[in-house]
Motif scaffolding. Structure first.
Motif, PDB file in Angstrom:
ATOM      1  N   GLU A  46      -0.560   0.094   0.104  1.00 19.76           N
ATOM      2  CA  GLU A  46       0.791   0.651   0.202  1.00 19.76           C
ATOM      3  C   GLU A  46       1.769  -0.372   0.743  1.00 19.76           C
ATOM      4  O   GLU A  46       2.896  -0.506   0.241  1.00 19.76           O
ATOM      5  CB  GLU A  46       0.772   1.886   1.100  1.00 19.76           C
ATOM      6  CG  GLU A  46       0.054   3.082   0.495  1.00 19.76           C
ATOM      7  CD  GLU A  46       0.007   4.263   1.436  1.00 19.76           C
ATOM      8  OE1 GLU A  46      -0.124   5.395   0.940  1.00 19.76           O
ATOM      9  OE2 GLU A  46       0.098   4.055   2.673  1.00 19.76           O
ATOM     10  N   ARG A  47       1.356  -1.090   1.765  1.00 18.44           N
ATOM     11  CA  ARG A  47       2.251  -2.082   2.364  1.00 18.44           C
ATOM     12  C   ARG A  47       2.601  -3.168   1.342  1.00 18.44           C
ATOM     13  O   ARG A  47       3.763  -3.593   1.242  1.00 18.44           O
ATOM     14  CB  ARG A  47       1.583  -2.702   3.590  1.00 18.44           C
ATOM     15  CG  ARG A  47       2.399  -3.778   4.282  1.00 18.44           C
ATOM     16  CD  ARG A  47       3.720  -3.269   4.796  1.00 18.44           C
ATOM     17  NE  ARG A  47       3.566  -2.306   5.886  1.00 18.44           N
ATOM     18  CZ  ARG A  47       4.556  -1.562   6.360  1.00 18.44           C
ATOM     19  NH1 ARG A  47       5.771  -1.662   5.832  1.00 18.44           N
ATOM     20  NH2 ARG A  47       4.346  -0.718   7.353  1.00 18.44           N
ATOM     21  N   GLU A  48       1.629  -3.607   0.564  1.00 22.24           N
ATOM     22  CA  GLU A  48       1.863  -4.699  -0.382  1.00 22.24           C
ATOM     23  C   GLU A  48       2.632  -4.251  -1.620  1.00 22.24           C
ATOM     24  O   GLU A  48       3.510  -4.969  -2.105  1.00 22.24           O
ATOM     25  CB  GLU A  48       0.524  -5.305  -0.810  1.00 22.24           C
ATOM     26  CG  GLU A  48       0.666  -6.462  -1.796  1.00 22.24           C
ATOM     27  CD  GLU A  48      -0.663  -7.063  -2.209  1.00 22.24           C
ATOM     28  OE1 GLU A  48      -0.665  -7.989  -3.053  1.00 22.24           O
ATOM     29  OE2 GLU A  48      -1.716  -6.607  -1.688  1.00 22.24           O
ATOM     30  N   HIS A  49       2.311  -3.059  -2.137  1.00 17.40           N
ATOM     31  CA  HIS A  49       2.835  -2.675  -3.446  1.00 17.40           C
ATOM     32  C   HIS A  49       3.843  -1.527  -3.413  1.00 17.40           C
ATOM     33  O   HIS A  49       4.767  -1.504  -4.231  1.00 17.40           O
ATOM     34  CB  HIS A  49       1.684  -2.275  -4.373  1.00 17.40           C
ATOM     35  CG  HIS A  49       0.703  -3.359  -4.647  1.00 17.40           C
ATOM     36  ND1 HIS A  49       0.966  -4.420  -5.488  1.00 17.40           N
ATOM     37  CD2 HIS A  49      -0.558  -3.563  -4.173  1.00 17.40           C
ATOM     38  CE1 HIS A  49      -0.085  -5.224  -5.537  1.00 17.40           C
ATOM     39  NE2 HIS A  49      -1.018  -4.729  -4.749  1.00 17.40           N
ATOM     40  N   LEU A  50       3.654  -0.563  -2.508  1.00 10.83           N
ATOM     41  CA  LEU A  50       4.533   0.605  -2.504  1.00 10.83           C
ATOM     42  C   LEU A  50       5.849   0.320  -1.789  1.00 10.83           C
ATOM     43  O   LEU A  50       6.934   0.455  -2.364  1.00 10.83           O
ATOM     44  CB  LEU A  50       3.822   1.797  -1.849  1.00 10.83           C
ATOM     45  CG  LEU A  50       4.674   3.054  -1.627  1.00 10.83           C
ATOM     46  CD1 LEU A  50       5.088   3.651  -2.962  1.00 10.83           C
ATOM     47  CD2 LEU A  50       3.917   4.091  -0.796  1.00 10.83           C
ATOM     48  N   TRP A  51       5.758  -0.095  -0.530  1.00 12.54           N
ATOM     49  CA  TRP A  51       6.968  -0.271   0.268  1.00 12.54           C
ATOM     50  C   TRP A  51       7.769  -1.494  -0.158  1.00 12.54           C
ATOM     51  O   TRP A  51       8.954  -1.611   0.170  1.00 12.54           O
ATOM     52  CB  TRP A  51       6.622  -0.343   1.754  1.00 12.54           C
ATOM     53  CG  TRP A  51       5.935   0.905   2.202  1.00 12.54           C
ATOM     54  CD1 TRP A  51       4.610   1.077   2.459  1.00 12.54           C
ATOM     55  CD2 TRP A  51       6.530   2.206   2.391  1.00 12.54           C
ATOM     56  NE1 TRP A  51       4.344   2.380   2.807  1.00 12.54           N
ATOM     57  CE2 TRP A  51       5.508   3.094   2.780  1.00 12.54           C
ATOM     58  CE3 TRP A  51       7.842   2.678   2.293  1.00 12.54           C
ATOM     59  CZ2 TRP A  51       5.751   4.441   3.047  1.00 12.54           C
ATOM     60  CZ3 TRP A  51       8.086   4.018   2.557  1.00 12.54           C
ATOM     61  CH2 TRP A  51       7.043   4.882   2.934  1.00 12.54           C
ATOM     62  N   SER A  52       7.167  -2.375  -0.929  1.00 12.70           N
ATOM     63  CA  SER A  52       7.892  -3.553  -1.407  1.00 12.70           C
ATOM     64  C   SER A  52       8.564  -3.322  -2.761  1.00 12.70           C
ATOM     65  O   SER A  52       9.268  -4.193  -3.257  1.00 12.70           O
ATOM     66  CB  SER A  52       6.934  -4.741  -1.527  1.00 12.70           C
ATOM     67  OG  SER A  52       5.933  -4.481  -2.506  1.00 12.70           O
ATOM     68  N   LYS A  53       8.372  -2.107  -3.350  1.00 11.46           N
ATOM     69  CA  LYS A  53       8.913  -1.861  -4.689  1.00 11.46           C
ATOM     70  C   LYS A  53       9.695  -0.556  -4.787  1.00 11.46           C
ATOM     71  O   LYS A  53       9.990  -0.104  -5.892  1.00 11.46           O
ATOM     72  CB  LYS A  53       7.769  -1.816  -5.712  1.00 11.46           C
ATOM     73  CG  LYS A  53       6.941  -3.089  -5.825  1.00 11.46           C
ATOM     74  CD  LYS A  53       5.793  -2.878  -6.797  1.00 11.46           C
ATOM     75  CE  LYS A  53       4.883  -4.087  -6.853  1.00 11.46           C
ATOM     76  NZ  LYS A  53       3.699  -3.854  -7.717  1.00 11.46           N
TER      77      LYS A  53
END
Length: 421
Positions: A46-53
């Motif tokens: 989530e930190r890498e892909h969700l909150w960054s997009k």
């Protein structure tokens, strides 16, 4: 929110009251893997892909009313800076000087003609983040000024709220909001102002907090008072929107409808909310039901004719959440804002009542997290009433990238036929 939508919601409620099972052909849900709430690996995804997009609410336009006004925002795990330019455009930059990484501004909010790092005074324009001054430039060999501008994040506004997205290639905010706007627009968010705010640190995964507001299956069990529940979950009408957004309109219970002077749950008549100021143009439905929407991934808004709170859930780590709720309403006549230290008595009563409801929900969150981490819970079964929770998780997988999610933790993508476009 036109009359056709209101009447469709009324018909959906009538159907919900009379049904004896989920609609014919509605898919069976497999259990949601507990690891989605408890594992370091899923939190890292989530930190890498969700909150960054993902578009998230960072603040309000009135937080930066004049050119040069700025505020900082750190809830995405990187330091950001939102500033209004001399051209009146609100932009978002990383609050990271391109010399040695010091913050460009250190105050949470302020105003500046230019953004000057307090460490070595590298200076940037408030419009494009262009580097415009470097002390002792002679000591740098082949310094490329164009490559040392402040990095940008996507930034836009909707309903008075400033949204940011770390993805510079993100879909435009208005397209991402999409048909959810039919629910939000009548409430004139840009005209409202903050009444008060509360902040809590809750020892649970952020999705535990979000999921508590995505269904009313629990309502009569933890929010009843004197044996009376304000809402009747049997008639809750839900709508799923693209990009993980959703709505939930829940009728009043028979007892509360009578208390409000309504003949029945669907007697959506005008309600006098004085001494509160009411938002013009809001359908009567909003006074005679609980009308809530979710903005993916971490915002729940219980909409109302006098304004609304936004409930926001920020992950601190896999088992800790920053829970905020900020109430917005029309400011007192002749004023442009509320004074949180001198609220009118009716708003103090409203505040205390809403805080009490939030406390009832919050009491469940830490115990739920502990139980989810127990081997006794092998999976999380979700029912038809809780389908907004499934919708949230489906979208989380899509944004992360299904191929990046371990197969045993994935959500089956079964709700697309039920998404309104």
């Amino acid at each position: 929110m036109d009359d056709l939508l209101v009447e469709r919601i009324r018909a959906d409620m009538a159907y919900e009251f009379q049904r004896t099972a989920p609609p014919e052909g509605f898919p069976a849900f497999h259990d949601i893997a507990t690891e989605r709430h408890t594992s370091d690996a899923f939190h890292d995804l989530e930190r890498e892909h969700l909150w960054s997009k993902t578009w998230v609410i960072a603040g309000r336009l009135e937080d930066v009313p004049n050119p040069g006004d700025y505020f900082t925002f750190d809830k995405l795990g990187v330091p950001l800076l939102v500033v209004r330019g001399t051209d009146d455009v609100v932009r978002c930059f990383y609050n990271t000087c391109q010399h040695r990484g010091a913050p460009v501004v250190r105050d949470e909010r302020g105003s500046a003609r230019r953004l000057r790092c307090q460490y070595h005074s590298w200076t940037y324009e408030v419009d494009g983040g262009t580097l415009v001054a470097v002390p002792d430039e002679r000591d740098f060999v082949d310094l490329d000024w164009e490559q040392r501008c402040l990095p940008r994040a996507s930034c836009d506004a909707y309903g008075g709220f400033v949204f940011v997205n770390l993805d510079l290639d993100a879909d435009p905010l208005v397209d991402w909001i999409g048909p959810l706007a039919e629910m939000l627009d009548p409430f004139r968010g840009s005209e409202l102002r903050e009444v008060y705010r509360e902040t809590r640190i809750v020892p649970c995964n952020w999705k535990v907090t979000a999921e508590a507001f995505l269904e009313v299956y629990h309502f009569k069990h933890i929010h009843s008072h004197g044996g009376v529940s304000v809402l009747d979950n049997r008639g809750a009408a839900m709508g799923l929107y693209p990009n993980g957004h959703s709505r939930m309109i829940t009728p009043f219970s028979a007892q509360h409808a009578a208390r409000m002077g309504m003949a029945d749950w669907d007697d959506w008549r005008p309600i006098d909310h004085r001494p509160f100021a009411s938002i013009t143009g809001v359908p009567n439905m909003a006074s005679c039901t609980s009308s809530a929407v979710s903005i993916f991934p971490n915002v729940i808004i219980p909409l109302g004719p006098i304004g609304f709170p936004i409930n926001v859930f920020w992950p601190i780590d896999k088992g800790t959440t920053l829970l905020e709720w900020i109430y917005y309403g029309l400011p007192p006549e002749g004023q442009d804002r509320f004074d949180p230290d001198d609220l009118p008595e009716h708003w103090k009563t409203r505040r205390d009542g809403y805080n009490s409801i939030m406390a009832e929900d919050e009491r469940n969150m830490a115990p739920m997290q502990r139980s989810m981490e127990s081997p006794a819970l092998r999976g999380i079964p979700i029912n038809y009433q809780e389908r907004r929770i499934w919708h949230l998780h489906e979208e989380i997988d899509r944004v992360i990238g299904v191929e990046n999610v371990p197969e045993k933790w994935r959500m089956s993508p079964v709700l697309q036929p039920y998404v309104e476009t």
